[in-house]
Design an enzyme around this catalytic site. Structure first.
Site, PDB file in Angstrom:
ATOM      1  N   ASN A   9     -14.712  -8.707 -27.921  1.00  0.00           N
ATOM      2  CA  ASN A   9     -14.526  -9.238 -28.757  1.00  0.00           C
ATOM      3  C   ASN A   9     -13.254 -10.442 -28.938  1.00  0.00           C
ATOM      4  OD1 ASN A   9     -13.841 -10.086 -31.664  1.00  0.00           O
ATOM      5  ND2 ASN A   9     -13.087  -7.844 -32.030  1.00  0.00           N
ATOM      6  N   TRP A  10     -13.607 -11.668 -28.892  1.00  0.00           N
ATOM      7  CA  TRP A  10     -12.804 -12.723 -28.655  1.00  0.00           C
ATOM      8  C   TRP A  10     -11.674 -12.817 -29.741  1.00  0.00           C
ATOM      9  CZ3 TRP A  10     -15.634 -17.342 -26.021  1.00  0.00           C
ATOM     10  CH2 TRP A  10     -16.310 -17.003 -24.923  1.00  0.00           C
ATOM     11  N   LYS A  11     -12.255 -12.213 -31.028  1.00  0.00           N
ATOM     12  CA  LYS A  11     -11.306 -12.394 -32.072  1.00  0.00           C
ATOM     13  C   LYS A  11     -11.307 -13.948 -32.426  1.00  0.00           C
ATOM     14  CE  LYS A  11      -9.349  -7.992 -31.375  1.00  0.00           C
ATOM     15  NZ  LYS A  11      -8.416  -7.063 -31.593  1.00  0.00           N
ATOM     16  N   HIS A 104     -14.690  -4.184 -38.766  1.00  0.00           N
ATOM     17  CA  HIS A 104     -13.526  -4.110 -37.733  1.00  0.00           C
ATOM     18  C   HIS A 104     -12.199  -3.746 -38.542  1.00  0.00           C
ATOM     19  CE1 HIS A 104     -10.489  -5.357 -35.020  1.00  0.00           C
ATOM     20  NE2 HIS A 104     -11.120  -5.097 -34.020  1.00  0.00           N
ATOM     21  N   GLU A 106      -9.228  -4.734 -38.547  1.00  0.00           N
ATOM     22  CA  GLU A 106      -8.652  -6.112 -38.952  1.00  0.00           C
ATOM     23  C   GLU A 106      -9.475  -6.607 -40.323  1.00  0.00           C
ATOM     24  OE1 GLU A 106      -8.852  -8.245 -35.330  1.00  0.00           O
ATOM     25  OE2 GLU A 106      -7.688  -6.718 -34.330  1.00  0.00           O
ATOM     26  N   GLU A 176     -12.382   2.823 -32.732  1.00  0.00           N
ATOM     27  CA  GLU A 176     -11.185   2.115 -32.577  1.00  0.00           C
ATOM     28  C   GLU A 176      -9.928   2.613 -33.305  1.00  0.00           C
ATOM     29  OE1 GLU A 176     -12.496  -1.912 -30.930  1.00  0.00           O
ATOM     30  OE2 GLU A 176     -12.254  -2.170 -33.173  1.00  0.00           O
ATOM     31  N   GLY A 182      -4.588  -3.798 -29.651  1.00  0.00           N
ATOM     32  CA  GLY A 182      -3.712  -4.927 -29.565  1.00  0.00           C
ATOM     33  C   GLY A 182      -2.449  -4.402 -29.218  1.00  0.00           C
ATOM     34  N   SER A 221      -7.026  -1.438 -26.747  1.00  0.00           N
ATOM     35  CA  SER A 221      -6.345  -1.747 -25.481  1.00  0.00           C
ATOM     36  C   SER A 221      -7.291  -1.151 -24.187  1.00  0.00           C
ATOM     37  CB  SER A 221      -5.197  -0.876 -25.653  1.00  0.00           C
ATOM     38  OG  SER A 221      -4.455  -1.651 -26.612  1.00  0.00           O
ATOM     39  N   GLY A 243      -8.363  -7.934 -26.233  1.00  0.00           N
ATOM     40  CA  GLY A 243      -7.622  -8.657 -25.368  1.00  0.00           C
ATOM     41  C   GLY A 243      -8.065  -8.907 -23.892  1.00  0.00           C
TER      42      GLY A 243
HETATM   43  P1  PGA Z   1      -8.006  -4.479 -28.253  1.00  0.00           P
HETATM   44  O1  PGA Z   1      -8.991  -4.932 -29.307  1.00  0.00           O
HETATM   45  O2  PGA Z   1      -8.743  -4.400 -26.915  1.00  0.00           O
HETATM   46  O3  PGA Z   1      -7.109  -6.163 -27.838  1.00  0.00           O
HETATM   47  O4  PGA Z   1      -6.979  -3.744 -28.399  1.00  0.00           O
HETATM   48  C1  PGA Z   1     -10.040  -4.247 -29.515  1.00  0.00           C
HETATM   49  C2  PGA Z   1     -10.569  -4.566 -30.817  1.00  0.00           C
HETATM   50  O5  PGA Z   1     -10.137  -4.875 -31.606  1.00  0.00           O
HETATM   51  O6  PGA Z   1     -11.915  -4.562 -30.798  1.00  0.00           O
END
Ligand code: PGA
Length: 264
Positions: A9-11, A104, A106, A176, A182, A221, A243
């Protein structure tokens, strides 16, 4: 035997130049590690919607098109029309995305995606044959209050009750924990396993056989250093990587570790 999935997931990161460099580098790592030999492994790239087309083109230029699948990071809960800024399920399908993230953390925290909206989004996706990857997870506060399982159950059950068993077969789940996203803090493999097993039990109340088949990814992470101990757990079928997926060499390494892990 369940498929293994590693999804990156590049966000809201990347650019056209990044895409060019990324897939050139990823192709090299792919060849070096001979990742094509892992036939039970699916690798999914999740760029921002505006970069899906150039990413797909770059994939073709590097001869990776048979190995990589694409997903949306989000989808509109509406079908089409006057919804400025939205991307519909039909559009994801048109750009040959086989999956889309839904819910997600976020999106839940910053954009108001609640269980009702999430169900609408899942319905949009299923209507056009795009498989939803439903993300669930508790905050640190909820975990500290001993509410982690309850929270996750309250995110999974409304989706389960809105789906037929046939539809449920298309769903992928991603656990998650919000506190691990993150932050550099991962759930320990045992903590993650405990929740994955619990999620499978929740699904089993609807269908024991689907509970055994459903893919449950871990996210938060994940990196090349911690991935193999997570993949070793019996209910962890792969990873949703944020990330670390932006670094093509590390992402390729995570794919390799997943490919090498025991099938479940
Ligand atoms: P992260 O993100 O690996 O940067 O913690 C995971 C995600 O939000 O899918």
């Amino acid at each position: 035997m369940r498929p293994k999935i590693v999804a990156g997931n590049w966000k809201m990161n990347g650019s056209q130049a990044f895409v060019q460099d990324y897939f050139a580098g990823f192709k090299q790592s792919w060849n070096d590690k001979d990742l094509g030999k892992f036939t039970g492994l699916k690798v999914i790239i999740i760029p921002p919607a505006i970069l899906i087309e150039s990413s797909k083109r770059s994939t073709v230029n590097h001869g990776l098109q048979d190995y990589l699948e694409f997903a949306g990071q989000n989808v509109s809960s509406f079908t089409e029309g006057a919804f400025t800024g939205e991307v519909s399920a039909v559009m994801l399908k048109d750009f040959e995305c086989s999956y889309s993230l839904v819910g997600h953390s976020e999106r839940r925290a910053l954009f108001g995606d609640d269980n009702q909206i999430i169900n609408q989004k899942i319905k949009q996706l299923l209507d056009v044959g795009v498989r939803p990857i439903l993300c669930v997870g508790e905050t640190l506060e909820q975990r500290e209050q001993g509410l982690a399982k309850e929270t996750v159950q309250a995110q999974v059950e409304p989706v389960l009750s809105a789906l037929s068993n046939e539809e449920l077969k298309s769903l992928v789940l991603a656990y998650e924990p919000v506190w691990a996203i993150g932050t550099g803090k991962t759930a320990t493999p045992d903590e993650a396993q405990e929740m994955h097993e619990f999620i499978r039990e929740v699904v089993a109340k609807k269908s024991p056989s689907i509970a055994q088949q459903i893919v449950i990814l871990y996210g938060g992470s994940v990196n090349a250093g911690n991935a193999s101990s997570l993949f070793a757990k019996k209910d962890i079928d792969g990873a949703l990587v944020g990330g670390a997926s932006l670094k093509f060499d590390e992402f390729a390494e995570i794919c390799e570790l997943c490919g090498e892990s025991d099938s479940k």
